[in-house]
Write an enzyme that holds these catalytic residues in place. Structure first.
Site: not given
Ligand SMILES: Cc1cc2nc3c(=O)[nH]c(=O)nc-3n(C[C@H](O)[C@H](O)[C@H](O)COP(=O)(O)OP(=O)(O)OC[C@H]3O[C@@H](n4cnc5c(N)ncnc54)[C@H](O)[C@@H]3O)c2cc1C
Length: 384
Positions: A131-132, A156, A244, A272, A340-341, A367
């Protein structure tokens, strides 16, 4: 300094904004629920020329440059991320290897078909053990006369199930590995020994599939090596240059999503009402909006600057990693504040915030993870 976006790109931006609002957003929830991209919408994308954004005009594309592409992806990412994924993968990592390093014959054969959207492409590098650490791939391509025989498993792979061609990275010399032992191939759908395996079940990005690709004694001619015989063993460089460029467009996608989330959050906070007044009037909510907007502003400046540098043919390895790192991490902070909002509504599937929360999490992983971007930046900073 000139911060004006050129007129032709502004027109493109407006066109995409209209397409998103009129055609994509109304079906974004359906694509999510059905985990399927309707063919009619793919056809509309073809007609707008979106599959040829990055492909030069001489090969049938729009060739609008890196800044232009970033502006388009920014707008496209204000709705379900699957739309951007379908276009971006084919235009981007799936075909850029051919554009950067392909032979003239390969460019003539594949790029016009990709640009028109007749053919879709994908990019197959990752494997269960690589992967990495992409240089650790195990898939082999053994030379046999005028052909190579490919064996191994990729996983993947975005667009793997709909792709007509795959850019496939394989080992041609186990000893040399990244130092001359990895080769990039173009493999066409229908080549005996090449098949699609499991379609992975994932957290988000529904409507865009990610698959295994299986190569079982898959024989391809030497002409299928990207760049032909002179580039046998040089495929790791091809793969890295493809990634890149993808880092900038992925940064743009994260930015567009973050902007949409800020817009939705402002609108919601103004309407709201709690404790007798709109929640936007509470300082802690206002602070969240202010932080979201500030980060988005910073991200946009760095993205446009790096895209502009690339359009001036400057090397942007460090900048591209900085953009990918900052924009994707920023978008995850922004979506967290948006949930959260919205309070409990932010957790409900009836609102798009919940979908963005899951979809954006991916951007810090694929990526090149955030940790890998930091490695690249540090390497660039400390090299002689
Ligand atoms: C939905 C989806 C779509 C994808 N599409 C494609 C595609 O089209 N084509 C393709 O080839 N691949 C694709 N990928 C694969 C993707 O690029 C990899 O998942 C990614 O590079 C990370 O590799 P990994 O999953 O093996 O994680 P690992 O490499 O195992 O990493 C696990 C953790 O360890 C950390 N880590 C690893 N090495 C280091 C290090 N040296 N220093 C610090 N930290 C480190 C990572 O940052 C991460 O946090 C896709 C993945 C997903 C989830």
């Amino acid at each position: 300094m000139d911060f004006e976006i050129p007129e032709n790109l502004r027109i493109m931006q407006d066109t995409i904004r209209r397409f998103v609002n009129q055609d994509l957003e109304p079906i974004s929830q359906k694509v999510e629920e059905e985990d399927h991209m309707p063919e009619e919408i793919v056809q509309q994308m073809r007609e707008l020329g979106l599959f040829g954004l990055s492909i030069p005009e001489e090969y049938g594309g729009l060739g609008i440059g890196t800044l232009g592409e970033c502006l388009v992806y920014e707008e496209l990412s204000k709705t379900n991320a699957a739309f951007r994924s379908r276009i971006g993968t084919s235009n981007g990592i799936g075909s850029m290897g051919i554009l950067f390093d392909g032979t003239e014959e390969q460019k003539q054969k594949y790029l016009p078909r990709i640009a028109s959207g007749e053919w879709t492409s994908c990019f197959a590098l990752s494997e269960p053990e690589a992967g990495s650490d992409a240089g650790n791939i195990k898939m082999t391509a053994d030379r046999d006369g005028d052909s190579f025989v490919l064996n191994g498993l990729k996983h993947f792979i975005t667009n793997g199930d709909v792709a007509d061609i795959a850019t496939v990275i394989a080992l041609t010399d186990k000893e040399k590995k990244t130092r001359g032992g990895i080769t990039a191939f173009v493999v066409e759908k229908g080549t005996p020994g090449f098949s699609v395996g499991t379609i992975e079940r994932k957290m988000g990005l529904r409507g865009s599939h990610t698959c295994e690709l299986i190569f079982d004694n898959c024989r391809v001619a030497v002409e299928q090596v990207i760049g032909g015989a002179p580039l046998i063993g040089q495929g790791f460089k091809t793969a890295m240059s493809v990634l890149d460029k993808g880092r900038l467009t992925l940064g743009a996608s994260a930015l567009g999503a973050a902007q949409k989330l800020l817009d939705l959050s402002i609108e919601y906070a103004k309407q709201r009402v709690q404790f007798g007044k709109p929640i936007a009037q509470f300082q802690s909510v206002g602070n969240m909006l202010a932080d979201m907007a500030t980060e988005i502003y910073a991200a946009r400046q760095m993205l446009y600057h790096a895209a502009w540098l690339r359009d001036q043919d400057k090397k942007v390895i460090r900048e591209a990693s900085m953009v990918k790192l900052f924009c994707t991490e920023m978008a995850c902070r922004v979506v967290d504040s948006a949930v959260q909002i919205f309070g409990g509504m932010g957790y409900m599937k009836d609102f798009p915030v919940e979908r963005f929360y899951r979809d954006l999490r991916l951007y810090r992983l694929y990526e090149g993870t955030s940790e890998i971007q930091r490695l690249v930046i540090a390497r660039e900073l400390t090299k002689d």
